[in-house]
Design a protein around this motif. Structure first.
Motif, PDB file in Angstrom:
ATOM      1  N   TYR A 243      71.213  12.127 -30.336  1.00 13.23           N
ATOM      2  CA  TYR A 243      70.295  12.844 -29.441  1.00 13.23           C
ATOM      3  C   TYR A 243      71.048  13.755 -28.472  1.00 13.23           C
ATOM      4  N   ILE A 244      72.091  13.237 -27.845  1.00 10.07           N
ATOM      5  CA  ILE A 244      72.814  14.061 -26.877  1.00 10.07           C
ATOM      6  C   ILE A 244      73.730  15.080 -27.559  1.00 10.07           C
ATOM      7  N   SER A 245      74.148  14.785 -28.786  1.00 11.03           N
ATOM      8  CA  SER A 245      75.042  15.710 -29.493  1.00 11.03           C
ATOM      9  C   SER A 245      74.329  16.985 -29.909  1.00 11.03           C
TER      10      SER A 245
ATOM     11  N   LYS B  66      71.260  21.143 -24.053  1.00 13.27           N
ATOM     12  CA  LYS B  66      70.981  21.056 -22.621  1.00 13.27           C
ATOM     13  C   LYS B  66      71.661  19.858 -21.963  1.00 13.27           C
ATOM     14  N   VAL B  67      72.181  18.936 -22.780  1.00 19.26           N
ATOM     15  CA  VAL B  67      72.912  17.787 -22.243  1.00 19.26           C
ATOM     16  C   VAL B  67      74.356  18.221 -22.009  1.00 19.26           C
ATOM     17  N   PRO B  68      74.828  18.213 -20.778  1.00 18.24           N
ATOM     18  CA  PRO B  68      76.176  18.708 -20.500  1.00 18.24           C
ATOM     19  C   PRO B  68      77.268  17.741 -20.911  1.00 18.24           C
ATOM     20  N   SER B  69      78.467  18.263 -21.014  1.00 22.09           N
ATOM     21  CA  SER B  69      79.624  17.414 -21.279  1.00 22.09           C
ATOM     22  C   SER B  69      79.738  16.333 -20.216  1.00 22.09           C
ATOM     23  N   GLY B  70      80.245  15.178 -20.619  1.00 27.42           N
ATOM     24  CA  GLY B  70      80.445  14.099 -19.670  1.00 27.42           C
ATOM     25  C   GLY B  70      80.199  12.745 -20.289  1.00 27.42           C
TER      26      GLY B  70
ATOM     27  N   ARG C  79      68.380   8.840 -18.749  1.00 27.69           N
ATOM     28  CA  ARG C  79      66.950   9.117 -18.527  1.00 27.69           C
ATOM     29  C   ARG C  79      66.748  10.534 -17.986  1.00 27.69           C
ATOM     30  N   GLN C  80      67.685  10.965 -17.152  1.00 27.12           N
ATOM     31  CA  GLN C  80      67.595  12.300 -16.559  1.00 27.12           C
ATOM     32  C   GLN C  80      67.552  13.379 -17.637  1.00 27.12           C
ATOM     33  N   TYR C  81      68.224  13.109 -18.765  1.00 28.07           N
ATOM     34  CA  TYR C  81      68.260  14.099 -19.840  1.00 28.07           C
ATOM     35  C   TYR C  81      67.317  13.746 -20.987  1.00 28.07           C
ATOM     36  N   GLY C  82      66.297  12.952 -20.672  1.00 27.12           N
ATOM     37  CA  GLY C  82      65.186  12.801 -21.606  1.00 27.12           C
ATOM     38  C   GLY C  82      65.211  11.601 -22.525  1.00 27.12           C
TER      39      GLY C  82
END
Length: 380
Positions: free
Chosen positions: A239-241, A245-249, A351-354
């Protein structure tokens, strides 16, 4: 529509298998390049033309050797990489050095042959917060957040995260670090898993007609303890990959926000048809262990040694794979159940990124136990 290409390092481990399954479930992915020493275990992988298997011993091979094999497998079009490769070593310095080396080789190899790469996901874990140590080397502010200070004197998770950040930034890749806690899953030939050890212990107790005694102490039995099922981890990591819109970290990942062993243990006992003794904690030290210490009322490292012959008799009787018992993570179980502090990750950033999904951990235990029966690791 062109498909996405992924590279999975450590594809035959618990986490690598979970990610392979997730990618195969979607028609959006292919080729899927699976890197490991042994061929993929999954039947789905063996019968799917999208799987491109790269057989290599990353410890013995150079980054150039790896790059050559990745190139031959089609990594020139790879857009996303997932890194789960890990080598267990008892010596602390050797553990750090060999696992740092694995990541560095993977990054250098992709840097040579994958010009279209967009993201690189590294799975580390909650040991980042010092949960395996407790005391002054553990983060005391709960729940643990990704920007918590590093209190351990040295651990390869720190080195890996720093190296990835530097390398990925120079390559203009997004770097994503995920920190699960105890991972539930199963992999043929790899029995370094908490749930596998619990299953072996429960099966032995049942055959010996004994109660299902909690190995550790009452504090750890009743306090918050996070689990991170491999399937749920991999779905989050994907999902984050693919979400630009999901920043590095770094991002924590766990099943849910309410797990305790006092809830799970009776349900595991019920699965195996076992009884929990009453009182459960006869030892005063097990009832009231010293804070920030570790104490087990029945250490499984000792238990496993004392009952080894009985287990091999059971394995012979039921035609089981006897090697699982010898490679089970008894020391790890003692290290978890004997703690006197919570393992409690914050999911606020995810959660902040969905990310909204939650998982019932006991169902994950049941699924592992069912699979172990099919694999002839524990009796039916």
């Amino acid at each position: 529509m062109s498909k996405k290409c992924a590279v999975i390092f450590g594809a035959n481990g618990i986490s690598g298998i979970a990610m392979t399954k997730v990618l195969l479930a979607s028609n959006e992915w292919g080729p899927i390049i699976c890197v490991s020493r042994r061929p993929p275990q999954l039947e789905e992988a063996a019968n799917d033309s999208r799987i491109h298997f790269v057989s290599i011993d990353m410890v013995q091979s150079s980054a150039d050797d790896l790059a050559s094999k990745l190139s031959a497998a089609g990594a020139a079009v790879a857009q996303h990489a997932f890194f789960y490769a890990y080598v267990e070593k008892q010596d602390f310095n050797e553990l750090n050095d060999i696992n740092n080396m694995l990541l560095e080789k993977a990054l250098h190899a992709l840097g040579l042959v994958s010009p279209k790469l967009k993201s690189f996901m590294l799975q580390t874990g909650s040991k980042y917060y010092g949960c395996h140590l407790g005391g002054a080397e553990m983060v005391q502010d709960y729940p643990w957040k990704e920007d918590a200070p590093r209190l351990c004197k040295r651990y390869f998770h720190y080195d890996q995260e720093d190296f990835l950040q530097t390398y990925a930034t120079n390559k203009n890749w997004r770097y994503l670090i995920t920190r699960p806690n105890v991972i539930l899953g199963v992999s043929k030939g790899n029995y370094m898993n908490f749930a596998v050890s619990i299953a072996l212990y429960a099966s032995l107790q049942k055959n010996l007609k004994r109660d299902f005694i909690w190995p550790g102490n009452e504090i750890e039995y009743t306090t918050h303890f996070d689990h991170s099922t491999a399937d749920n981890n991999s779905r989050f990591q994907l999902y984050i990959s693919v979400n630009d819109k999901v920043p590095s970290g770094a991002y924590n990942i766990k099943d849910n926000d309410k797990t305790t062993f006092s809830e799970l243990w009776p349900k595991i006992a019920e699965y195996f048809g076992l009884s929990i003794p009453d009182p459960h904690f006869k030892d005063e030290k097990a009832k009231h262990p010293k804070e920030q210490s570790t104490y087990c009322q029945m250490p499984l490292t000792k238990y496993a040694f004392e009952n080894k012959e009985q287990w091999h008799e059971i394995a012979k009787k039921h035609n089981l794979d006897p090697s699982a018992y010898d490679y089970a993570t008894w020391e790890f179980v003692d290290g978890v159940t004997g703690r006197t502090w919570p393992d409690y990750l914050s999911m606020e950033k995810a959660r902040q990124y969905g990310w909204k999904e939650e998982l019932d951990t006991i169902q994950s235990y049941y699924e592992v136990f069912d699979e172990l029966k099919k694999m002839k690791i524990i009796p039916e």
